[in-house]
Design a protein around this motif. Sequence first.
Motif, PDB file in Angstrom:
ATOM      1  N   GLY A   1      25.473   9.091  27.097  1.00 45.68           N
ATOM      2  CA  GLY A   1      26.792   9.472  27.565  1.00 45.68           C
ATOM      3  C   GLY A   1      26.739  10.887  28.105  1.00 45.68           C
ATOM      4  O   GLY A   1      25.661  11.448  28.350  1.00 45.68           O
ATOM      5  N   SER A   2      27.886  11.471  28.284  1.00 49.13           N
ATOM      6  CA  SER A   2      27.973  12.845  28.772  1.00 49.13           C
ATOM      7  C   SER A   2      29.052  13.584  27.997  1.00 49.13           C
ATOM      8  O   SER A   2      30.008  12.970  27.506  1.00 49.13           O
ATOM      9  CB  SER A   2      28.283  12.878  30.273  1.00 49.13           C
ATOM     10  N   ILE A   3      28.862  14.886  27.860  1.00 51.98           N
ATOM     11  CA  ILE A   3      29.843  15.717  27.171  1.00 51.98           C
ATOM     12  C   ILE A   3      30.869  16.191  28.190  1.00 51.98           C
ATOM     13  O   ILE A   3      30.536  16.880  29.154  1.00 51.98           O
ATOM     14  CB  ILE A   3      29.173  16.904  26.472  1.00 51.98           C
ATOM     15  N   LYS A   4      32.101  15.827  27.966  1.00 53.04           N
ATOM     16  CA  LYS A   4      33.177  16.191  28.884  1.00 53.04           C
ATOM     17  C   LYS A   4      33.727  17.570  28.570  1.00 53.04           C
ATOM     18  O   LYS A   4      34.118  18.319  29.477  1.00 53.04           O
ATOM     19  CB  LYS A   4      34.295  15.146  28.801  1.00 53.04           C
ATOM     20  N   ARG A   5      33.777  17.903  27.294  1.00 53.62           N
ATOM     21  CA  ARG A   5      34.418  19.161  26.905  1.00 53.62           C
ATOM     22  C   ARG A   5      33.796  19.663  25.610  1.00 53.62           C
ATOM     23  O   ARG A   5      33.469  18.875  24.722  1.00 53.62           O
ATOM     24  CB  ARG A   5      35.924  18.944  26.712  1.00 53.62           C
ATOM     25  N   ILE A   6      33.640  20.973  25.505  1.00 53.42           N
ATOM     26  CA  ILE A   6      33.165  21.606  24.270  1.00 53.42           C
ATOM     27  C   ILE A   6      34.167  22.665  23.870  1.00 53.42           C
ATOM     28  O   ILE A   6      34.356  23.658  24.587  1.00 53.42           O
ATOM     29  CB  ILE A   6      31.773  22.243  24.441  1.00 53.42           C
ATOM     30  N   SER A   7      34.814  22.464  22.748  1.00 55.39           N
ATOM     31  CA  SER A   7      35.686  23.489  22.179  1.00 55.39           C
ATOM     32  C   SER A   7      34.854  24.242  21.158  1.00 55.39           C
ATOM     33  O   SER A   7      34.759  23.848  19.994  1.00 55.39           O
ATOM     34  CB  SER A   7      36.922  22.854  21.530  1.00 55.39           C
ATOM     35  N   TRP A   8      34.227  25.318  21.604  1.00 52.40           N
ATOM     36  CA  TRP A   8      33.226  25.955  20.744  1.00 52.40           C
ATOM     37  C   TRP A   8      33.832  26.776  19.625  1.00 52.40           C
ATOM     38  O   TRP A   8      33.134  27.109  18.664  1.00 52.40           O
ATOM     39  CB  TRP A   8      32.259  26.781  21.568  1.00 52.40           C
ATOM     40  N   ARG A   9      35.086  27.097  19.697  1.00 50.63           N
ATOM     41  CA  ARG A   9      35.710  27.783  18.558  1.00 50.63           C
ATOM     42  C   ARG A   9      36.081  26.806  17.458  1.00 50.63           C
ATOM     43  O   ARG A   9      36.019  27.132  16.280  1.00 50.63           O
ATOM     44  CB  ARG A   9      36.944  28.555  19.031  1.00 50.63           C
ATOM     45  N   ARG A  10      36.475  25.595  17.843  1.00 50.15           N
ATOM     46  CA  ARG A  10      36.801  24.572  16.846  1.00 50.15           C
ATOM     47  C   ARG A  10      35.574  23.774  16.439  1.00 50.15           C
ATOM     48  O   ARG A  10      35.644  22.960  15.527  1.00 50.15           O
ATOM     49  CB  ARG A  10      37.881  23.628  17.379  1.00 50.15           C
ATOM     50  N   ARG A  11      34.445  23.974  17.150  1.00 50.38           N
ATOM     51  CA  ARG A  11      33.200  23.262  16.867  1.00 50.38           C
ATOM     52  C   ARG A  11      33.378  21.750  17.028  1.00 50.38           C
ATOM     53  O   ARG A  11      32.941  20.968  16.187  1.00 50.38           O
ATOM     54  CB  ARG A  11      32.687  23.603  15.461  1.00 50.38           C
ATOM     55  N   VAL A  12      33.994  21.363  18.134  1.00 51.13           N
ATOM     56  CA  VAL A  12      34.218  19.947  18.439  1.00 51.13           C
ATOM     57  C   VAL A  12      33.886  19.714  19.905  1.00 51.13           C
ATOM     58  O   VAL A  12      34.266  20.506  20.769  1.00 51.13           O
ATOM     59  CB  VAL A  12      35.670  19.511  18.149  1.00 51.13           C
ATOM     60  N   ALA A  13      33.169  18.628  20.194  1.00 52.08           N
ATOM     61  CA  ALA A  13      32.837  18.245  21.563  1.00 52.08           C
ATOM     62  C   ALA A  13      33.390  16.854  21.839  1.00 52.08           C
ATOM     63  O   ALA A  13      33.509  16.029  20.930  1.00 52.08           O
ATOM     64  CB  ALA A  13      31.332  18.268  21.791  1.00 52.08           C
ATOM     65  N   THR A  14      33.707  16.609  23.101  1.00 58.71           N
ATOM     66  CA  THR A  14      34.226  15.306  23.516  1.00 58.71           C
ATOM     67  C   THR A  14      33.130  14.562  24.257  1.00 58.71           C
ATOM     68  O   THR A  14      32.662  15.005  25.315  1.00 58.71           O
ATOM     69  CB  THR A  14      35.457  15.457  24.428  1.00 58.71           C
ATOM     70  N   LEU A  15      32.698  13.423  23.686  1.00 55.57           N
ATOM     71  CA  LEU A  15      31.648  12.603  24.267  1.00 55.57           C
ATOM     72  C   LEU A  15      32.277  11.476  25.069  1.00 55.57           C
ATOM     73  O   LEU A  15      33.128  10.733  24.560  1.00 55.57           O
ATOM     74  CB  LEU A  15      30.749  12.024  23.169  1.00 55.57           C
ATOM     75  N   CYS A  16      31.865  11.332  26.314  1.00 52.89           N
ATOM     76  CA  CYS A  16      32.321  10.244  27.170  1.00 52.89           C
ATOM     77  C   CYS A  16      31.176   9.245  27.298  1.00 52.89           C
ATOM     78  O   CYS A  16      30.115   9.576  27.828  1.00 52.89           O
ATOM     79  CB  CYS A  16      32.739  10.767  28.542  1.00 52.89           C
ATOM     80  N   THR A  17      31.370   8.037  26.775  1.00 51.95           N
ATOM     81  CA  THR A  17      30.321   7.030  26.784  1.00 51.95           C
ATOM     82  C   THR A  17      30.256   6.338  28.143  1.00 51.95           C
ATOM     83  O   THR A  17      31.093   6.555  29.018  1.00 51.95           O
ATOM     84  CB  THR A  17      30.566   5.991  25.681  1.00 51.95           C
ATOM     85  N   GLY A  18      29.262   5.484  28.293  1.00 50.85           N
ATOM     86  CA  GLY A  18      29.111   4.779  29.557  1.00 50.85           C
ATOM     87  C   GLY A  18      30.244   3.828  29.860  1.00 50.85           C
ATOM     88  O   GLY A  18      30.481   3.490  31.026  1.00 50.85           O
ATOM     89  N   THR A  19      30.968   3.397  28.833  1.00 47.77           N
ATOM     90  CA  THR A  19      32.097   2.493  29.032  1.00 47.77           C
ATOM     91  C   THR A  19      33.392   3.233  29.309  1.00 47.77           C
ATOM     92  O   THR A  19      34.435   2.606  29.479  1.00 47.77           O
ATOM     93  CB  THR A  19      32.280   1.599  27.797  1.00 47.77           C
ATOM     94  N   GLY A  20      33.349   4.559  29.344  1.00 46.86           N
ATOM     95  CA  GLY A  20      34.543   5.344  29.606  1.00 46.86           C
ATOM     96  C   GLY A  20      35.298   5.755  28.362  1.00 46.86           C
ATOM     97  O   GLY A  20      36.290   6.483  28.460  1.00 46.86           O
ATOM     98  N   GLU A  21      34.848   5.326  27.198  1.00 47.49           N
ATOM     99  CA  GLU A  21      35.509   5.711  25.957  1.00 47.49           C
ATOM    100  C   GLU A  21      35.156   7.154  25.596  1.00 47.49           C
ATOM    101  O   GLU A  21      34.072   7.637  25.908  1.00 47.49           O
ATOM    102  CB  GLU A  21      35.091   4.776  24.821  1.00 47.49           C
ATOM    103  N   GLU A  22      36.090   7.820  24.935  1.00 44.29           N
ATOM    104  CA  GLU A  22      35.883   9.195  24.504  1.00 44.29           C
ATOM    105  C   GLU A  22      35.827   9.269  22.990  1.00 44.29           C
ATOM    106  O   GLU A  22      36.621   8.632  22.302  1.00 44.29           O
ATOM    107  CB  GLU A  22      36.986  10.111  25.038  1.00 44.29           C
ATOM    108  N   GLN A  23      34.876  10.035  22.486  1.00 49.61           N
ATOM    109  CA  GLN A  23      34.700  10.223  21.052  1.00 49.61           C
ATOM    110  C   GLN A  23      34.569  11.714  20.768  1.00 49.61           C
ATOM    111  O   GLN A  23      34.074  12.476  21.605  1.00 49.61           O
ATOM    112  CB  GLN A  23      33.449   9.486  20.556  1.00 49.61           C
ATOM    113  N   SER A  24      34.989  12.106  19.580  1.00 49.84           N
ATOM    114  CA  SER A  24      34.876  13.504  19.158  1.00 49.84           C
ATOM    115  C   SER A  24      33.634  13.676  18.302  1.00 49.84           C
ATOM    116  O   SER A  24      33.378  12.878  17.390  1.00 49.84           O
ATOM    117  CB  SER A  24      36.122  13.936  18.376  1.00 49.84           C
ATOM    118  N   LEU A  25      32.869  14.691  18.609  1.00 47.69           N
ATOM    119  CA  LEU A  25      31.669  15.016  17.847  1.00 47.69           C
ATOM    120  C   LEU A  25      31.826  16.400  17.245  1.00 47.69           C
ATOM    121  O   LEU A  25      32.060  17.365  17.967  1.00 47.69           O
ATOM    122  CB  LEU A  25      30.427  14.985  18.736  1.00 47.69           C
TER     123      LEU A  25
END
Length: 582
Positions: A213-237
């Motif tokens: 997948g690809s990382i759409k957004r990194i909130s580095w102060r909150r230590r959370v990244a948004t992962l966009c999978t190949g199917t278009g779904e978004e997950q928080s890491l």
Amino acid sequence: LKSTALATSPCSLPARGPPSMTAIASCGPVPLSRLPSLVPEGLGGVGQARAAGTRSGRAQSRAAGVGVVAFTFSAAAASSWTAARRPTLAGPGGRRSRLGRSQRSVVMQAGAGRDVGRQRILVVGGGVGGFNLALRLAEMPWPVGGGRPPPQIMVVDPKDRFVFTPLLADYAISGVIELDEFAPRYSELFAHAARDRAYIPGSTQAEVEHLRGSIKRISWRRRVATLCTGTGEEQSLEFDVVVVSPGLLAAPDKAMSMGLELPSSPTAGVLTFSSLDDGEKLREWLQDGNADVGATRRLAVVGAGYVGAEVAASVAALETRAPSVALFGSSLLRGSEPANQRRVAESLEALGVVRKLGRVLSVFSGGLLWRSDAATPGAAETNESQQHDCDLVIVTGGAATPFAGCELEPAPTDKTSSGAVPVDDYLRIAPGIFCIGDAAAVEGSPPTGQAAMQQAEIAAWNIFAQCTGMPRPKWRKYTPSAMGEFVTLGSKDAAAVVAPARLAKLLPPALPPTAAAAVAPFLAAVAATGAGEAARVDLGGTPAALLRRLSYLYRMPTLGHRAWVAQRWAERAKQLGVALPS
């Protein structure tokens, strides 16, 4: 947070207001009812600086079931927090008091579905820099005593193959490299790496996971990244440390990239050259059996940096059905070694590559618009644009691959013209946020695969140092130190400027026996000249081509893959009747 039987006396904290650090450090267990007032803000559910070498907080429980938490504090573990991001203690009524540098707490909080105490390291980009960094982290002697698990290392990349981009032209154009040799599957490399770690003293079986997948957004102060999978779904890491290494950048030729318009969608007749998909398309075009055999096809290469020069020379050096090549760029190999600039210029001229000095304004299917400058031999600078017709345009450099990766929140305020982000001596954008490869703006470090791998070594150690609470003097600063500079000029030719003393120390121990024997005569001859550590030697022709291939073999990930590739190359050389030293 661990739960064990309580064997200590209850804590005596003030009933109201934030307690002093002395009170917390000396009181022992803290009632769970007071825990929310002690957790620093901005952690995003992830522990900061959980590490060996510092004492971690432990949860204990009374026999009656009343939970308590014991906190200890470490200046070394918290030293990565800057003054602007110091956590605060929030007491009843929202009152806050800022923690001092030596009083910042080591807090561990378990998120849903997470192993308690496990650190998470997120690597954005599985290219030459990011993937080698992940493998190096897995080899570190992570402390796992007392039930502490090794960290989880997550590599995010949309591809299923690791692509060793310095050899992309050898595969797509010259054809001397096969796909699995320079672009093995991640699953195969992980298997090789696991076997390699079994022979490394002190290495722990840290988990390395490839997330497609690809990382759409990194909130580095909150230590959370948004992962966009190949199917278009978004997950928080959630993560503790993140490494931004998206690659796909190159030092731009400003005269070429300023005002250059690229087609907004894929267009027949226009390619970039930065990925395996690009290489496959160029390979298919060169091998097109439907093309008119009697006609000479025309190729225009935009950008005269490392990639542009290699593509132009490799295509022109083809022995059969070589297209005519025009290379557009205001300067050749800007910032590279003068000896390589001279040798490459001579080779391009000998191969019949036409140099076009000027600015490319736009590209389109069937050609491009450009404007010459006064440096063009026999031409004066003019404001009139000229059209260059061709069958294929290949755009290289920063204009071809702009930084289109993840979005950082908050965004860095300082960026170079190519979109690279300045980093400090430890390769950090901010505490806990590392950046390596083409995306990192480092003075004196060119955007090459060699530099990315050196940065990966330094960043991996500094991440290990941060996670294990090492004091700052134990961290390592990055200083560019190249073994050499190589430019391929076809299947049997190359230009090289090398530091023999460094190569003699690094190459033989890292290469398989056959490959080490092949390079030994050259290294011995150079050593006999008495060249010092900083001495440089420029080479050309077959010796440079051989040394380049062996140097890149050394840089490939995992010892198992290197040995397999070396065996394949030796077998191929034997079939072609090339004698190798025994």
